[in-house]
Write a protein that holds these residues in place. Structure first.
Motif, PDB file in Angstrom:
ATOM      1  N   LEU A   1       0.843  -1.197   0.000  1.00  0.00           N
ATOM      2  CA  LEU A   1       0.000   0.000   0.000  1.00  0.00           C
ATOM      3  C   LEU A   1       0.885   1.257   0.000  1.00  0.00           C
ATOM      4  O   LEU A   1       1.005   1.942   1.017  1.00  0.00           O
ATOM      5  CB  LEU A   1      -0.927  -0.008   1.222  1.00  0.00           C
ATOM      6  CG  LEU A   1      -2.140   0.925   1.188  1.00  0.00           C
ATOM      7  CD1 LEU A   1      -3.081   0.547   0.049  1.00  0.00           C
ATOM      8  CD2 LEU A   1      -2.886   0.892   2.518  1.00  0.00           C
ATOM      9  N   PRO A   2       1.514   1.550  -1.136  1.00  0.00           N
ATOM     10  CA  PRO A   2       2.427   2.706  -1.202  1.00  0.00           C
ATOM     11  C   PRO A   2       1.741   4.004  -0.802  1.00  0.00           C
ATOM     12  O   PRO A   2       0.573   4.239  -1.125  1.00  0.00           O
ATOM     13  CB  PRO A   2       2.829   2.730  -2.684  1.00  0.00           C
ATOM     14  CG  PRO A   2       2.611   1.337  -3.174  1.00  0.00           C
ATOM     15  CD  PRO A   2       1.415   0.830  -2.417  1.00  0.00           C
ATOM     16  N   GLY A   3       2.490   4.844  -0.078  1.00  0.00           N
ATOM     17  CA  GLY A   3       1.978   6.160   0.302  1.00  0.00           C
ATOM     18  C   GLY A   3       0.949   6.158   1.407  1.00  0.00           C
ATOM     19  O   GLY A   3       0.347   7.186   1.715  1.00  0.00           O
ATOM     20  N   LYS A   4       0.779   5.004   2.084  1.00  0.00           N
ATOM     21  CA  LYS A   4      -0.297   4.875   3.059  1.00  0.00           C
ATOM     22  C   LYS A   4      -0.184   5.863   4.214  1.00  0.00           C
ATOM     23  O   LYS A   4      -1.190   6.311   4.764  1.00  0.00           O
ATOM     24  CB  LYS A   4      -0.348   3.448   3.611  1.00  0.00           C
ATOM     25  CG  LYS A   4       0.934   2.994   4.323  1.00  0.00           C
ATOM     26  CD  LYS A   4       0.876   1.524   4.723  1.00  0.00           C
ATOM     27  CE  LYS A   4       2.154   1.064   5.382  1.00  0.00           C
ATOM     28  NZ  LYS A   4       2.126  -0.377   5.751  1.00  0.00           N
ATOM     29  N   VAL A   5       1.047   6.243   4.601  1.00  0.00           N
ATOM     30  CA  VAL A   5       1.224   7.065   5.805  1.00  0.00           C
ATOM     31  C   VAL A   5       0.690   8.481   5.619  1.00  0.00           C
ATOM     32  O   VAL A   5       0.435   9.175   6.609  1.00  0.00           O
ATOM     33  CB  VAL A   5       2.697   7.103   6.262  1.00  0.00           C
ATOM     34  CG1 VAL A   5       3.193   5.700   6.546  1.00  0.00           C
ATOM     35  CG2 VAL A   5       3.590   7.818   5.262  1.00  0.00           C
ATOM     36  N   LEU A   6       0.508   8.910   4.362  1.00  0.00           N
ATOM     37  CA  LEU A   6      -0.004  10.261   4.129  1.00  0.00           C
ATOM     38  C   LEU A   6      -1.423  10.267   3.566  1.00  0.00           C
ATOM     39  O   LEU A   6      -1.941  11.325   3.192  1.00  0.00           O
ATOM     40  CB  LEU A   6       0.937  11.030   3.188  1.00  0.00           C
ATOM     41  CG  LEU A   6       2.339  11.306   3.732  1.00  0.00           C
ATOM     42  CD1 LEU A   6       3.106  12.223   2.785  1.00  0.00           C
ATOM     43  CD2 LEU A   6       2.293  11.915   5.131  1.00  0.00           C
ATOM     44  N   ARG A   7      -2.055   9.107   3.534  1.00  0.00           N
ATOM     45  CA  ARG A   7      -3.455   9.096   3.099  1.00  0.00           C
ATOM     46  C   ARG A   7      -4.318   9.876   4.091  1.00  0.00           C
ATOM     47  O   ARG A   7      -4.076   9.835   5.299  1.00  0.00           O
ATOM     48  CB  ARG A   7      -3.967   7.655   2.985  1.00  0.00           C
ATOM     49  CG  ARG A   7      -3.438   6.904   1.779  1.00  0.00           C
ATOM     50  CD  ARG A   7      -4.258   5.652   1.519  1.00  0.00           C
ATOM     51  NE  ARG A   7      -3.823   4.950   0.322  1.00  0.00           N
ATOM     52  CZ  ARG A   7      -4.525   3.999  -0.291  1.00  0.00           C
ATOM     53  NH1 ARG A   7      -5.710   3.629   0.193  1.00  0.00           N
ATOM     54  NH2 ARG A   7      -4.074   3.400  -1.367  1.00  0.00           N
ATOM     55  N   PRO A   8      -5.339  10.584   3.593  1.00  0.00           N
ATOM     56  CA  PRO A   8      -6.167  11.399   4.490  1.00  0.00           C
ATOM     57  C   PRO A   8      -7.293  10.613   5.136  1.00  0.00           C
ATOM     58  O   PRO A   8      -7.929   9.769   4.500  1.00  0.00           O
ATOM     59  CB  PRO A   8      -6.733  12.473   3.547  1.00  0.00           C
ATOM     60  CG  PRO A   8      -6.817  11.785   2.211  1.00  0.00           C
ATOM     61  CD  PRO A   8      -5.662  10.811   2.161  1.00  0.00           C
ATOM     62  N   LEU A   9      -7.524  10.897   6.406  1.00  0.00           N
ATOM     63  CA  LEU A   9      -8.631  10.310   7.158  1.00  0.00           C
ATOM     64  C   LEU A   9      -9.316  11.436   7.931  1.00  0.00           C
ATOM     65  O   LEU A   9      -8.736  11.986   8.866  1.00  0.00           O
ATOM     66  CB  LEU A   9      -8.133   9.235   8.125  1.00  0.00           C
ATOM     67  CG  LEU A   9      -7.692   7.907   7.512  1.00  0.00           C
ATOM     68  CD1 LEU A   9      -6.919   7.083   8.544  1.00  0.00           C
ATOM     69  CD2 LEU A   9      -8.891   7.116   7.002  1.00  0.00           C
ATOM     70  N   ALA A  10     -10.526  11.796   7.535  1.00  0.00           N
ATOM     71  CA  ALA A  10     -11.284  12.856   8.203  1.00  0.00           C
ATOM     72  C   ALA A  10     -10.460  14.143   8.304  1.00  0.00           C
ATOM     73  O   ALA A  10     -10.459  14.813   9.332  1.00  0.00           O
ATOM     74  CB  ALA A  10     -11.756  12.400   9.584  1.00  0.00           C
ATOM     75  N   GLY A  11      -9.751  14.467   7.228  1.00  0.00           N
ATOM     76  CA  GLY A  11      -9.005  15.718   7.186  1.00  0.00           C
ATOM     77  C   GLY A  11      -7.643  15.686   7.842  1.00  0.00           C
ATOM     78  O   GLY A  11      -6.973  16.715   7.943  1.00  0.00           O
ATOM     79  N   ARG A  12      -7.193  14.528   8.297  1.00  0.00           N
ATOM     80  CA  ARG A  12      -5.896  14.392   8.957  1.00  0.00           C
ATOM     81  C   ARG A  12      -5.156  13.213   8.334  1.00  0.00           C
ATOM     82  O   ARG A  12      -5.751  12.175   8.069  1.00  0.00           O
ATOM     83  CB  ARG A  12      -6.099  14.154  10.463  1.00  0.00           C
ATOM     84  CG  ARG A  12      -4.825  14.232  11.301  1.00  0.00           C
ATOM     85  CD  ARG A  12      -5.130  13.856  12.744  1.00  0.00           C
ATOM     86  NE  ARG A  12      -6.138  14.734  13.333  1.00  0.00           N
ATOM     87  CZ  ARG A  12      -5.862  15.842  14.024  1.00  0.00           C
ATOM     88  NH1 ARG A  12      -4.610  16.199  14.226  1.00  0.00           N
ATOM     89  NH2 ARG A  12      -6.838  16.566  14.534  1.00  0.00           N
TER      90      ARG A  12
END
Length: 257
Positions: free
Chosen positions: A31-42
């Motif tokens: 899951l590349p880039g997972k650490v910067l995926r957005p969740l509820a604006g964060r």
């Protein structure tokens, strides 16, 4: 500078000075880039930083990422979050931690991974309290005898022990940072922390698209807050369809990067 100050704890508080280090990079085989995926604006990383800070047990907090140019995005997010960022080798995560510790000293290190957006501050506080209550511990973790869901585990290692691992650990142990300690209990004083009831069947980490679908549904329901495990587990008890989303995901073996 010794890492971003954390409300509720000062460097003068009794007991060891605990520094939190969050490992985060954009590379991920599943899951590349997972650490910067957005969740509820964060961002996912932002949620981990918030949970660690909200625990109230850390004297400092720093994110450890790599020197790879793809991780410039992680460094930029750290600047936005106003949290220090240390950059080190891509594959030698242990060396990255040792560099972060040298730049942001402490007596003990709490290790966090940036793929755990549902981290519970109360569990972080509990593990820190256990560590402080048992003199001479090298390492304590909730994952030695697992009762927590994946994604909510907490571990802490004495700073001098981490430096010892830097001299002893090889191969996959340098990727997993602390694994040499808990796989060599004859060399180190190791303590497992268990919580009841056993909720280890739940998978709340973020490593696949199935994980992402489940985590997104949880955040859609609860919003931009840290949810205590008991409250989250009670809700998931009534959501069998959601629980099944990632029930068949295989967790990587220790020897896999």
């Amino acid at each position: 500078m010794t890492g971003v100050p954390v409300p509720g704890v000062s460097a003068d508080d009794a007991g060891p000075r605990i520094v939190g280090i969050v490992q985060a990079r954009m590379g991920s085989s599943r899951l590349p880039g997972k650490v910067l995926r957005p969740l509820a604006g964060r961002s996912v990383l932002g949620r981990v930083v918030r949970a660690a800070s909200d625990s109230g047990v850390l004297a400092g907090l720093v994110v450890a990422t790599s020197t790879d140019t793809v991780d410039d995005a992680v460094a930029a997010e750290c600047a936005r979050l106003d949290v220090p960022c240390h950059r080190g080798p891509v594959d030698d995560v242990l060396e990255r931690f040792l560099g972060a510790l040298a730049a942001h000293p402490g007596d003990a290190v709490m290790r966090f991974t940036a793929d755990c957006p549902l981290l519970d501050p109360e569990i972080i506080t509990l593990v820190a309290s256990v560590y402080r209550a048992v003199p001479g511990l090298d390492y304590a973790s909730t994952s030695i005898a697992r009762t927590l869901p994946r994604g909510l585990d907490v571990e802490i290692i004495r700073a001098e022990t981490l430096r010892t691992l830097g001299r002893l650990a090889t191969d996959h142990h340098r990727v997993h940072v602390t694994s040499y300690a808990y796989t060599h209990p004859e060399l180190f004083r190791v303590l497992g922390v268990t919580l009841t009831p056993d909720r280890s069947a739940l998978r709340l980490t973020l490593d696949t698209e199935q994980d992402w679908t489940l985590v997104s549904a949880i955040i859609d329901h609860f919003g931009d807050v840290s949810v205590p495990l008991a409250k989250l587990a009670d809700w998931l008890d009534g959501q069998p369809r959601l629980r099944a989303l990632n029930a068949d995901v295989r967790q990587k073996n220790l020897e896999e990067s």
